[in-house]
Design a protein around this motif. Structure first.
Motif, PDB file in Angstrom:
ATOM      1  N   GLY A  64       0.893  -1.149  -0.076  1.00 53.02           N
ATOM      2  CA  GLY A  64       0.040  -0.121  -0.088  1.00 53.02           C
ATOM      3  C   GLY A  64       1.087   1.279  -0.168  1.00 53.02           C
ATOM      4  O   GLY A  64       2.189   1.060  -0.050  1.00 53.02           O
ATOM      5  N   PRO A  65       0.176   2.596   0.323  1.00 52.70           N
ATOM      6  CA  PRO A  65       0.936   3.594   0.510  1.00 52.70           C
ATOM      7  C   PRO A  65       2.001   3.351   1.682  1.00 52.70           C
ATOM      8  O   PRO A  65       1.676   2.499   2.453  1.00 52.70           O
ATOM      9  N   ASN A  71       2.371   4.374   4.364  1.00 54.71           N
ATOM     10  CA  ASN A  71       1.928   4.388   5.993  1.00 54.71           C
ATOM     11  C   ASN A  71       0.834   3.422   6.140  1.00 54.71           C
ATOM     12  O   ASN A  71       0.069   3.248   7.252  1.00 54.71           O
ATOM     13  N   VAL A  72       0.513   2.805   5.096  1.00 53.33           N
ATOM     14  CA  VAL A  72      -0.491   1.678   5.079  1.00 53.33           C
ATOM     15  C   VAL A  72       0.079   0.164   5.260  1.00 53.33           C
ATOM     16  O   VAL A  72       1.172  -0.117   4.646  1.00 53.33           O
ATOM     17  N   ASN A  73      -0.566  -0.470   6.056  1.00 51.60           N
ATOM     18  CA  ASN A  73      -0.163  -2.079   6.391  1.00 51.60           C
ATOM     19  C   ASN A  73      -0.069  -2.606   5.070  1.00 51.60           C
ATOM     20  O   ASN A  73      -0.834  -2.571   4.077  1.00 51.60           O
TER      21      ASN A  73
END
Lengths: 471, 471
Positions: free
Chosen positions: A447-448, A450-452
Motif C-alpha cells: 500500500g502507500p 503508511n498503510v499496512n
C-alpha cells in the motif's frame, strides 16, 4: 513530589523506560557509548523478587538476537545457559516423532529462560558506573518539548527527571507510546488474535528430560497446536495455543483429559494426568496481540524499540530477536551520525519500520496459515519440499525460517525474500510430481508507505502447502 | 465538583457523547424511544457560535443518510436545503467538462452544508422534552462498571453523571473510545494517509454559480485531485487533495498560481488569482485518518457509532452516511430485542463491524487507486464501461457507487458486491474490444474475524481501469 533531579555531569542523559529484555540490553548499548543511563522499570527488581510475574517462560534465541548480545559481551554467558535446538520435532497424532532441521548441520536456535536472561542483562547493565537502575518507577507522563518525565512510586509519590533522549522499551502496552498517540499522523494498530495460550510443565522422568531435549517439539493440529521447549532443570515448558472459545469449552479436569486424549495423547503420561487436570486451570488463557506503529520517534526526543514499537504474535519466533536487533541497528546509526539524535531518530524510523512490519506480517501470516490448515502431514511435506530445494539450489532457495533466524541480511527484507522464495518453491512444486497443485503464487501487497502491507497466497489450494514457518 | 445528578424519573438514562452529526441524530432516535437523553458536547453550542471550528464545509448526502433522517422526520427539511448533484463533472486538463451520472435518470446525491445540518439536528433534538443538550462538557473519563461519567467544564470544574447506556459519537479522536483501549482484546487501528487537504472557495460570478451547480466537479490528476461541491449561497467549496510533501513545496503565492496553471488552469479565473494566493495559506493542510476498531461495545454499557467507531478517508463519500446508518441499524435492533442493551450491543458489533470495515476498506482502496493512476481519461473510460454494462444488464451490474449511495441493501455487503461486480465487469471488458486488458481480477481477502480485510486487484494493469468510485 521529589525535586527534579539535576545531573551535575555534562554527559547527555538517556532514559530507558522498561527494564525487560530490550530495555536492559539497550542500557548496556547506551552505557558503552558513555551516556548517563537511567533505566526505569515499573516492577520490582526481578533479581530479588520471589515470584516473577509476566510472560512466557522460555524463548528461542536465534542468530539475530545473539549478534546483539555479542555487541555487549554477553553472548557466551547466555549461550552457555541455553539449550541448543537443532531441529523441530513434529509429533503426529499417532505419537510418531519426525525431526525437521532448522538449517544445515551445525545450525540451531537456543531455548533460553526468559527470567534468567532478563536478570543477566540487568546485572550486566548494573556493572556500568554510568548506569542507574530505578525499579518501582511507573511512567505516568512525559513532555515531548522538554523531555521531562513523571514517574509514580508504589507509595503514590511522584518523581520527575529530564532526559535528553527517552527510549521506550516498555513492551506491547507501552506507556511511553501514549504520547505518540496524542500526536497527529501517528499510525497505530493493535490486533488481538482469536487464539490464546496456556503454559503447562512437563517434568523430568527419573531425573532426565521426558522427551529428546535438543528439539523444539511441535504438535500441529490445525486449529490447535502445542509446542514444548526444554529448560535447564530438565523440564519442558509446553505451550498450548487454541481459540479462546475452545479454551472456554473445557471446564473440568475430565474434559481436559478427554481433549488431550483426542489431540495430544502422547503428552498425557509425560505431563501427568493429575498435573494436567490441575495446571490447566491455574491461569486463564493469555491473549496475544500484534502491534504496529509508525513512526518510531518523536523529534529528537524519544524513540520506541522492541515490543513497544512492534509486538508480534509468536508464530514466527522472532519477537525478542527483532527487539534485540533494534538495539544493534540504532547503535550502528549512532556511530554513523555521530550520536546526533536529530539525524539518528528519523533514520531509525525510516529503516526499521518496514523491516519490523514485515516480521509482524509474516508472524500473522503464519498464524493464519496455522489456524486454517497446518497439521503434521502438511508440515512435514512442505518442510521436505523446502529443504529438498535448498539442498538442490542452496544459493537460490533458503527456507524462510532459516533466513530469518540463522542469517542476518540487511539488504533484503524478509517479505521480499518470502515472495521470491515462494515463487521458486512454487515452480519447484510445479516441476515436481505434485501435478494437482497448480497456480499457487503469493502476492506481496504494498500500500502507500503508511498503510499496512499484507502478504497473501493467491490460491486456496496453496494454503494447504504452506507450513508453519515459525517453529 | 458538582454533586452526582440523580434523575428522579424511572426512565433509563442514555448519555450521548458528542453533539456532532451522528450524536445529534442519535439523540433524536433515543428520545423517540422515550429514554432520558443527555447529550454532552465539548464545544460550545454551534447554533450560537460566531465561528464554527471543525471540518469540511459540505458533504454529500446519499440514500443511506436520507433514510436515517426520514426516521426522525427530518428528511424533507434537510433535502430542501441541499443541492442535488445528478452527476460528476470531470474536468480535463484542457478544460473540457464531461458529466458522468450517478445512476439512472432521477438518481442523485445532495450537497449539504455540514454546519447547517448539524444545527438543524441539534434543534430537532432540542424539541424533545426528554432530551437535554449539555455544551462545554468535555468527557474526561468514564467507568465501565458503574456507567459513571466525569466531564470537565471550561472553568475547570467537574460534573459527574451516571448513565445506563453511553453512546460514543465523539468522532475520530473519540474520548469515549479511550476506555476501550484499556481493555484486553480490543482491536484498533488508526492510519493516516500521506495526502492532506485544503479547502478553497469559488465565489459566484455576477450573482450566479461560477460552474454548473448540479454536479460534483472533479479534477482527477493522478496524485493530485480537486473536487468542488455547490453551496446554497452560490459559491463552490473546492477541496484540493495532495500529499503533504507536495503542499510543503508550495511556499509563495506565485508558486500556488504556477501549480494551478499546471494542473487546474480552468479553476484559476473562477477562484480568482488574488483569492487563490491568499486563501491557499490561510490554514495548513489537514490530515485524513482511517480508524477501525472491534468490538464497538463494552458489556451492556457503552457503544461507539459514527467516526468514533469507523472514521474513513473521504474517497468513497460514505463517512457521514455510514454514521447515520449506524443509528438506524441500532434502532432496529432495539426494536428487535425489546431495548435489552445486553442483547442489542453485542448484536450491533456483530452485524456492524464487518459492514463498516468494508466501507473503510473501499474508501482506502479508492484512495490507493486514485493516488496511483486515476486521471480524467481513465475515469471516463471506466465509468463508461461500468454504465454501459449496467445499461445492458441492469440486474447483474450495478456500478458500485450507485449501490452504496443510492440503494440500501442489507443482505449484501459492499465488498461482496464489489467482488462480484468487478468479476463481471472484468468479463465484460474481456468480451469487449479492449483486448490488451487481460487477467484482471479482484481478490477479497478474509483474514480471521478480528484481522483487517483487504481488497486488492490482482493485476497492475487492472489498476489503470479502476476509476475513482468515490465521487
Amino acid at each position: 513530589m521529589e525535586e527534579t533531579q539535576c545531573r551535575s555531569s555534562k554527559k547527555k542523559v538517556v532514559a530507558v523506560v522498561g527494564g525487560g529484555l530490550v530495555g536492559a540490553l539497550n542500557a548496556c548499548f547506551f552505557a558503552k557509548r558513555g551516556f548517563d543511563v537511567e533505566v526505569f522499570e515499573w516492577r520490582e527488581d526481578i533479581r530479588k523478587a520471589k515470584i516473577v510475574r509476566g510472560r512466557s517462560i522460555n524463548l528461542a534465541l536465534s542468530h539475530r538476537g545473539r549478534q546483539a548480545l555479542k555487541h555487549v559481551g554477553m553472548e557466551n554467558k547466555i549461550v552457555s545457559k541455553g539449550i541448543p535446538m537443532h531441529a523441530r520435532m513434529i509429533h503426529s497424532l499417532s505419537g510418531k516423532q519426525s525431526p525437521i532441521p532448522y538449517g544445515k548441520k551445525g545450525q540451531y536456535i537456543l531455548s533460553v529462560d526468559r527470567a534468567n536472561l532478563n536478570k543477566e542483562l540487568l546485572s550486566e547493565a548494573d556493572t556500568y558506573s554510568n548506569t542507574k537502575l530505578n525499579f518501582d518507577h511507573k511512567l505516568q507522563d512525559w513532555n515531548a518539548e522538554t523531555g521531562l518525565m513523571t514517574f509514580v512510586r508504589p507509595d503514590g509519590s511522584q518523581v520527575q527527571i529530564k532526559a535528553d533522549l527517552i527510549v521506550g522499551c516498555d513492551g506491547a502496552f507501552s506507556a511511553t507510546r501514549k504520547q505518540f498517540l496524542r500526536r497527529s499522523r501517528f499510525n497505530y494498530s493493535q490486533t488481538y488474535i482469536p487464539h490464546g495460550y496456556k503454559e503447562l510443565t512437563m517434568p523430568p522422568i527419573s531425573g532426565e528430560f521426558a522427551m529428546k531435549p535438543n528439539f523444539l517439539h511441535i504438535w500441529p493440529r490445525n486449529t490447535f497446536m502445542m509446542i514444548a521447549l526444554p529448560n535447564l532443570d530438565k523440564t519442558f515448558t509446553c505451550t498450548l495455543f487454541m481459540p479462546f472459545d475452545e479454551f472456554e469449552k473445557i471446564t473440568t479436569g475430565d474434559e481436559v483429559i478427554r481433549f488431550f486424549q483426542k489431540y495430544f495423547p502422547d503428552a498425557i503420561p509425560l505431563i501427568g494426568v493429575d498435573a494436567l487436570k490441575r495446571d490447566y486451570f491455574q491461569l486463564p488463557a493469555q491473549a496475544m496481540v500484534s502491534v504496529k506503529c509508525s513512526p518510531y520517534h518523536i523529534d529528537d526526543k524519544c524513540v520506541l524499540m522492541g515490543d513497544a514499537a512492534h509486538a508480534v504474535v509468536p508464530f514466527y519466533g522472532q519477537g525478542m530477536n527483532a527487539g534485540f536487533e533494534d538495539c544493534i541497528v540504532f547503535d550502528e546509526m549512532m556511530q554513523q551520525f555521530n550520536e546526533d539524535f536529530s539525524a539518528v531518530l528519523p533514520e531509525y524510523s525510516r529503516v526499521r519500520v518496514p523491516d519490523d512490519h514485515a516480521i509482524a506480517d509474516l508472524a500473522m501470516y503464519n498464524y493464519i496459515e496455522m489456524r486454517a490448515h497446518v497439521n503434521s502431514k502438511w508440515f512435514l511435506f512442505r518442510k521436505h519440499v523446502d529443504n529438498f530445494l535448498h539442498f538442490l539450489m542452496p544459493k537460490t532457495i533458503i527456507p524462510l525460517y532459516t533466513m530469518a533466524s540463522i542469517q542476518t541480511n540487511p539488504t533484503i527484507t524478509a517479505t521480499e525474500h518470502e515472495r521470491r522464495h515462494t515463487k521458486v518453491i512454487n515452480h519447484g512444486l510445479l516441476l515436481s510430481a505434485v501435478g494437482a497443485v497448480v497456480g499457487g503464487s503469493y502476492l506481496l501487497i504494498k500500500g502507500p508507505p503508511n498503510v499496512n502491507r499484507v502478504i497473501i497466497p493467491a490460491e486456496k489450494v496453496w494454503n494447504r502447502l504452506v507450513a508453519l514457518r515459525t517453529l
